[in-house]
Scaffold this active site. Structure first.
Site, PDB file in Angstrom:
ATOM      1  N   CYS A   2      -8.195  12.787 -16.269  1.00 44.52           N
ATOM      2  CA  CYS A   2      -9.304  12.551 -17.184  1.00 44.52           C
ATOM      3  C   CYS A   2      -9.318  11.079 -17.597  1.00 44.52           C
ATOM      4  O   CYS A   2      -8.272  10.474 -17.805  1.00 44.52           O
ATOM      5  CB  CYS A   2      -9.251  13.387 -18.462  1.00 44.52           C
ATOM      6  SG  CYS A   2      -9.277  15.150 -18.167  1.00 44.52           S
ATOM      7  N   ARG A  27      -9.678   9.059 -12.100  1.00 44.32           N
ATOM      8  CA  ARG A  27      -8.758   9.882 -12.885  1.00 44.32           C
ATOM      9  C   ARG A  27      -9.193  11.345 -12.954  1.00 44.32           C
ATOM     10  O   ARG A  27      -8.487  12.182 -13.513  1.00 44.32           O
ATOM     11  CB  ARG A  27      -8.662   9.333 -14.320  1.00 44.32           C
ATOM     12  CG  ARG A  27      -8.197   7.907 -14.379  1.00 44.32           C
ATOM     13  CD  ARG A  27      -8.182   7.414 -15.810  1.00 44.32           C
ATOM     14  NE  ARG A  27      -7.180   8.101 -16.577  1.00 44.32           N
ATOM     15  CZ  ARG A  27      -5.914   7.716 -16.694  1.00 44.32           C
ATOM     16  NH1 ARG A  27      -5.524   6.616 -16.091  1.00 44.32           N
ATOM     17  NH2 ARG A  27      -5.069   8.410 -17.393  1.00 44.32           N
ATOM     18  N   TRP A  73     -10.765  15.944 -15.284  1.00 46.95           N
ATOM     19  CA  TRP A  73      -9.997  16.679 -14.272  1.00 46.95           C
ATOM     20  C   TRP A  73      -9.583  17.970 -14.969  1.00 46.95           C
ATOM     21  O   TRP A  73      -8.799  17.941 -15.911  1.00 46.95           O
ATOM     22  CB  TRP A  73      -8.783  15.865 -13.835  1.00 46.95           C
ATOM     23  CG  TRP A  73      -8.049  16.485 -12.691  1.00 46.95           C
ATOM     24  CD1 TRP A  73      -8.323  16.308 -11.366  1.00 46.95           C
ATOM     25  CD2 TRP A  73      -6.899  17.344 -12.756  1.00 46.95           C
ATOM     26  NE1 TRP A  73      -7.428  17.025 -10.605  1.00 46.95           N
ATOM     27  CE2 TRP A  73      -6.542  17.673 -11.426  1.00 46.95           C
ATOM     28  CE3 TRP A  73      -6.143  17.879 -13.785  1.00 46.95           C
ATOM     29  CZ2 TRP A  73      -5.474  18.502 -11.113  1.00 46.95           C
ATOM     30  CZ3 TRP A  73      -5.076  18.713 -13.480  1.00 46.95           C
ATOM     31  CH2 TRP A  73      -4.751  19.006 -12.158  1.00 46.95           C
ATOM     32  N   ASN A  99      -7.988  13.498 -23.255  1.00 48.58           N
ATOM     33  CA  ASN A  99      -7.245  13.496 -21.995  1.00 48.58           C
ATOM     34  C   ASN A  99      -5.861  14.026 -22.311  1.00 48.58           C
ATOM     35  O   ASN A  99      -5.171  13.462 -23.154  1.00 48.58           O
ATOM     36  CB  ASN A  99      -7.161  12.056 -21.455  1.00 48.58           C
ATOM     37  CG  ASN A  99      -6.158  11.912 -20.323  1.00 48.58           C
ATOM     38  OD1 ASN A  99      -5.900  12.869 -19.598  1.00 48.58           O
ATOM     39  ND2 ASN A  99      -5.616  10.713 -20.162  1.00 48.58           N
ATOM     40  N   GLY A 100      -5.463  15.106 -21.648  1.00 46.82           N
ATOM     41  CA  GLY A 100      -4.128  15.665 -21.891  1.00 46.82           C
ATOM     42  C   GLY A 100      -4.209  17.178 -21.981  1.00 46.82           C
ATOM     43  O   GLY A 100      -5.209  17.780 -21.564  1.00 46.82           O
ATOM     44  N   GLU A 484       5.154  10.636   4.301  1.00 49.07           N
ATOM     45  CA  GLU A 484       4.042   9.929   3.667  1.00 49.07           C
ATOM     46  C   GLU A 484       2.778  10.014   4.535  1.00 49.07           C
ATOM     47  O   GLU A 484       1.676  10.217   4.019  1.00 49.07           O
ATOM     48  CB  GLU A 484       4.458   8.469   3.405  1.00 49.07           C
ATOM     49  CG  GLU A 484       3.408   7.556   2.846  1.00 49.07           C
ATOM     50  CD  GLU A 484       2.822   7.984   1.500  1.00 49.07           C
ATOM     51  OE1 GLU A 484       3.321   8.933   0.881  1.00 49.07           O
ATOM     52  OE2 GLU A 484       1.817   7.369   1.102  1.00 49.07           O
ATOM     53  N   LYS A 488      -0.725  11.708   3.315  1.00 52.39           N
ATOM     54  CA  LYS A 488      -2.012  10.995   3.335  1.00 52.39           C
ATOM     55  C   LYS A 488      -3.054  11.849   4.028  1.00 52.39           C
ATOM     56  O   LYS A 488      -4.173  12.001   3.551  1.00 52.39           O
ATOM     57  CB  LYS A 488      -1.916   9.656   4.091  1.00 52.39           C
ATOM     58  CG  LYS A 488      -1.193   8.525   3.428  1.00 52.39           C
ATOM     59  CD  LYS A 488      -1.837   8.000   2.178  1.00 52.39           C
ATOM     60  CE  LYS A 488      -1.405   8.778   0.978  1.00 52.39           C
ATOM     61  NZ  LYS A 488      -0.355   8.302   0.169  1.00 52.39           N
ATOM     62  N   GLU A 491      -4.025  15.076   1.935  1.00 50.83           N
ATOM     63  CA  GLU A 491      -4.746  14.906   0.665  1.00 50.83           C
ATOM     64  C   GLU A 491      -6.172  14.423   0.842  1.00 50.83           C
ATOM     65  O   GLU A 491      -7.035  14.770   0.045  1.00 50.83           O
ATOM     66  CB  GLU A 491      -3.965  14.073  -0.352  1.00 50.83           C
ATOM     67  CG  GLU A 491      -3.829  12.617  -0.092  1.00 50.83           C
ATOM     68  CD  GLU A 491      -3.045  11.900  -1.192  1.00 50.83           C
ATOM     69  OE1 GLU A 491      -3.078  12.310  -2.357  1.00 50.83           O
ATOM     70  OE2 GLU A 491      -2.393  10.900  -0.869  1.00 50.83           O
ATOM     71  N   HIS A 507      14.919  23.024  14.896  1.00 53.30           N
ATOM     72  CA  HIS A 507      15.433  24.087  14.021  1.00 53.30           C
ATOM     73  C   HIS A 507      14.302  24.933  13.443  1.00 53.30           C
ATOM     74  O   HIS A 507      14.487  25.619  12.449  1.00 53.30           O
ATOM     75  CB  HIS A 507      16.272  23.475  12.896  1.00 53.30           C
ATOM     76  CG  HIS A 507      17.473  22.739  13.411  1.00 53.30           C
ATOM     77  ND1 HIS A 507      18.569  23.374  13.929  1.00 53.30           N
ATOM     78  CD2 HIS A 507      17.708  21.409  13.545  1.00 53.30           C
ATOM     79  CE1 HIS A 507      19.449  22.473  14.331  1.00 53.30           C
ATOM     80  NE2 HIS A 507      18.944  21.267  14.108  1.00 53.30           N
ATOM     81  N   LYS A 606      -5.970  10.543  -9.741  1.00 58.65           N
ATOM     82  CA  LYS A 606      -5.050   9.447  -9.441  1.00 58.65           C
ATOM     83  C   LYS A 606      -3.783   9.516 -10.284  1.00 58.65           C
ATOM     84  O   LYS A 606      -2.692   9.288  -9.804  1.00 58.65           O
ATOM     85  CB  LYS A 606      -5.795   8.131  -9.703  1.00 58.65           C
ATOM     86  CG  LYS A 606      -4.994   6.889  -9.436  1.00 58.65           C
ATOM     87  CD  LYS A 606      -4.886   6.657  -7.960  1.00 58.65           C
ATOM     88  CE  LYS A 606      -4.007   5.491  -7.606  1.00 58.65           C
ATOM     89  NZ  LYS A 606      -3.511   5.608  -6.237  1.00 58.65           N
TER      90      LYS A 606
HETATM   91  C1  AGP Z   1      -0.401   9.751  -3.428  1.00 57.43           C
HETATM   92  O1  AGP Z   1      -1.303   9.489  -2.428  1.00 57.43           O
HETATM   93  C2  AGP Z   1      -0.777  10.704  -4.430  1.00 57.43           C
HETATM   94  N1  AGP Z   1      -2.111  10.720  -4.795  1.00 57.43           N
HETATM   95  C3  AGP Z   1       0.262  11.157  -5.421  1.00 57.43           C
HETATM   96  O2  AGP Z   1       1.209  11.848  -4.678  1.00 57.43           O
HETATM   97  C4  AGP Z   1       0.979  10.094  -6.297  1.00 57.43           C
HETATM   98  O3  AGP Z   1       1.797   9.296  -5.521  1.00 57.43           O
HETATM   99  C5  AGP Z   1       1.804  10.830  -7.379  1.00 57.43           C
HETATM  100  O4  AGP Z   1       0.933  11.564  -8.187  1.00 57.43           O
HETATM  101  C6  AGP Z   1       2.654   9.905  -8.206  1.00 57.43           C
HETATM  102  O5  AGP Z   1       1.889   9.009  -8.934  1.00 57.43           O
HETATM  103  P1  AGP Z   1       2.547   7.761  -9.640  1.00 57.43           P
HETATM  104  O6  AGP Z   1       3.101   6.888  -8.559  1.00 57.43           O
HETATM  105  O7  AGP Z   1       1.425   7.119 -10.369  1.00 57.43           O
HETATM  106  O8  AGP Z   1       3.623   8.269 -10.525  1.00 57.43           O
END
Ligand code: AGP
Length: 611
Positions: A2, A27, A73, A99-100, A484, A488, A491, A507, A606
């Site tokens: 948010c 956000r 969000w 927000n929260g 990673e 990517k 997501e 395995h 984010k």
């Molecule tokens: C990464 O592409 C993500 N959107 C997510 O995993 C992110 O890295 C994670 O939420 C951690 O965020 P931060 O680095 O702001 O703590």
């Protein structure tokens, strides 16, 4: 999660609030809403993006120099118009954005219902706004007192901005757990979840601390705690420019941020490396360097991409400095009763510096008496403020929800730390020390070269855009890179993808391989090259389709793999910074071809400020 914006001053509030929401949309983008005050409030909210809200408002001319806005969000209640913020109290006295999460909202809601309150939405926020109103009317107290008293009864996290109809020339902002920044102008104040909506108006800001309440009128701000203790506002100057938060000609923030990496990595090591004589200076760690060098154990914590950077960090620090390292998901660490010793050093890695689980893990480690450090990107965010010391990554604002340049900046800091500790521990010869520093300085140029292979990556993306599953394999430093790459892809393209250490394939995951399964293998010329070649053969023997990331000039793998993407040769200590680039581009192009919203993938936000 948010984004919230507020303005009080002499300018028209609507454009400031709406443009601020666009900046904060990363956000959360489930719904958006605004309230503009012109004696009376004008309130509008809509499911969907800020642009949907704008369409809904249409050509209506909104006058007023006080306003608030929210981009959501969803946590409590589905994304719809009713659950969208701002929320108004039952008798219309208060309007609030939040927000929260209010964790005890259900209990508070029942109590309020017993006292005659009814609710329109399913949100925890509507409970809070009604609680404020209830205290205000029942206690016949000033709005600011009602807000403070209500907040003492709340369990959870909040960044809020409140309007009271009886005092229409005042905004009340408060924070606990969720970030809030106040921009200080002349005769005006700005409020936002981060500084991006503020920077074009003023660089003077105040970062609110937990339990702070700010009462804002055009020409004055009163800062206190929720317990009514007066505070002296601490104004800081922002080091942020407007260009860095705009797309700058790129179609998406993610692509811009991928292309920024030569620069962001340079910015992260610039001033921290000297080559004559060779040296590394990490100013943020000076005061704690001996604790770090003498640490019996280093625990790296993070979430998502930052957790992947932590894994690279484990390989780096154990390899170069020979200090035992453990890597923990912050969310597990904070709840699993971990053993934390006083001579442990805990390092929290976070782009935003606001991730709720990482922040809670930081607090836990501090309580246990460990030295706690931060590697964060957002200056002034909660983790850098709550840790004993740390290093900023200098990647610049990262707006795309999929993290790219923040990851490489985090790895850059970890490389610097590992080399520094390696030398202090006497594990690196002078020659190796100098060689590794040189290798790092060459990375930006090498990334420029990799970025030229974007057309090849595009072609590969065309071929695989409809695949349903992907495997990513890597060994050593490239196992976290495989994780990673898979993260990517899933997501932003919504394709199922898994990363594995290449040797683990036999395995279990090998059972999945057939001619429809693309397998991305990081197969550069390093210490495990021969082993990875064998892994590729195992995939090919089962008719798997191999996309290999190889070192320039490699002919062996070219003959075996279906597709190859070349990267320049580099020492494996720094090569994670290179091998991840084609994987970022691959995810980007596949998502684009599938028509996905690259910068704002579904269900994600984010900055994950809820647990
Ligand atoms: C990464 O592409 C993500 N959107 C997510 O995993 C992110 O890295 C994670 O939420 C951690 O965020 P931060 O680095 O702001 O703590």
């Amino acid at each position: 999660m948010c984004g919230i914006v507020g303005y009080i001053g002499y300018r028209q509030a609507y454009p400031i609030v709406i443009n601020g929401l666009k900046r904060l949309e990363y956000r959360g983008y489930d719904s958006a809403g605004i309230c503009i005050m012109n004696g009376e409030p004008f309130l509008a909210k809509q499911k969907g993006k800020v642009s949907d809200l704008e369409k809904f408002i249409g050509s209506r001319k909104l006058e007023g120099t006080i306003g608030i806005g929210h981009t959501r969000w969803a946590t409590h209640g589905e994304p719809n118009d009713i659950n969208a913020h701002p929320h108004e109290s039952m008798n219309g006295k208060f309007i609030l954005i939040h927000n929260g999460i209010i964790e005890n909202y259900s209990l508070l809601r029942t109590k309020l219902e017993k006292r005659g309150y009814s609710f329109k939405s399913e949100t925890d926020t509507e409970v809070l706004v009604n609680l404020i109103e209830y205290i205000y009317l029942k206690g016949n107290v000033a709005a600011e007192i009602a807000v403070r008293l209500a907040l003492t009864k709340v369990v959870g996290a909040y960044g809020i901005v409140v309007i009271n109809r009886d005092e229409p020339e005042t905004l009340i902002a408060a924070r606990k757990g969720s970030p809030l920044v106040i921009g200080v102008g002349v005769g005006e104040y700005f409020i936002a979840s981060d500084a991006t909506p503020i920077v074009e108006f003023t660089k003077s800001v105040i970062f609110l601390n937990d339990n702070d309440v700010a009462v804002l009128q055009r020409n004055q701000m009163v800062l206190k705690t929720i317990y009514n203790k007066s505070l002296e506002p601490k104004i800081q100057q922002l080091d942020l420019d407007i260009e860095s938060i705009e797309k700058g000609g790129y179609d998406h923030f993610m692509l811009k941020e991928i292309y920024e990496q030569p620069r962001s990595i340079l910015d992260t090591f610039r001033g921290r490396i000297s080559t004559n004589p060779f040296d590394i200076h990490l100013g943020g760690l000076y005061s704690v360097l001996s604790n770090l060098t003498d640490a019996k154990r280093i625990i790296l914590i993070g979430c998502g991409t930052s957790w992947h950077a932590a894994l690279v960090g484990e390989y780096l620090i154990e390899d170069l400095a020979r200090i035992p390292v453990e890597v923990e998901y912050a969310s597990e660490f904070r709840y699993r009763n971990p053993i934390i010793n006083k001579d442990d050093v805990v390092i929290a890695i976070s782009q935003s510096g606001e991730t709720a689980d990482t922040l809670a893990a930081v607090r836990l480690a501090k309580e246990a008496g460990a030295l706690v450090l931060g590697i964060c990107n957002v200056v002034g965010s909660s983790i850098p403020r709550e840790t004993h010391a740390g290093v900023y990554t200098h990647a610049g604002p990262e707006i795309g929800v999929a993290s790219t340049k923040a990851f490489t900046a985090q790895v850059t800091v970890l490389i610097l730390m590992a080399i520094l500790l390696g030398r202090k521990h006497g594990n690196l010869s002078e020659e190796k020390y100098e060689q590794l520093i040189k290798e790092l300085t060459l990375i930006p140029e090498k990334i420029e070269k990799i970025l030229l292979s974007e057309p090849t990556v595009k072609e590969i993306s065309e071929r695989f855009k409809d695949s349903r599953n992907f495997l990513y394999l890597g060994r050593g430093y490239f196992f976290p890179v495989a994780l990673e790459g898979a993260l990517k892809l899933k997501e932003i393209s919504y394709i199922h993808a898994e990363g594995y250490p290449a040797a683990e394939m036999k395995h279990g995951p090998i059972a999945l391989i057939d001619d429809t399964m693309p397998v991305v293998v990081i197969a550069t010329k390093d210490s495990s090259y021969e082993k990875v070649v064998s892994n590729i053969q195992e995939v090919k023997a089962r008719k798997g389709v191999v996309i290999a990331i190889v070192t320039e000039g490699d002919t062996t793998i070219k003959e075996m793999a279906d597709y190859t993407i070349e990267i320049p040769e580099a020492n494996e200590v720094v090569a994670a910074l290179l091998t991840v680039i084609p994987l970022q581009l691959l995810a980007y192009h596949i998502a684009l071809l599938r028509g996905c919203n690259v910068d704002q993938p579904r269900n994600l936000a984010k900055s994950v400020t809820v647990e």
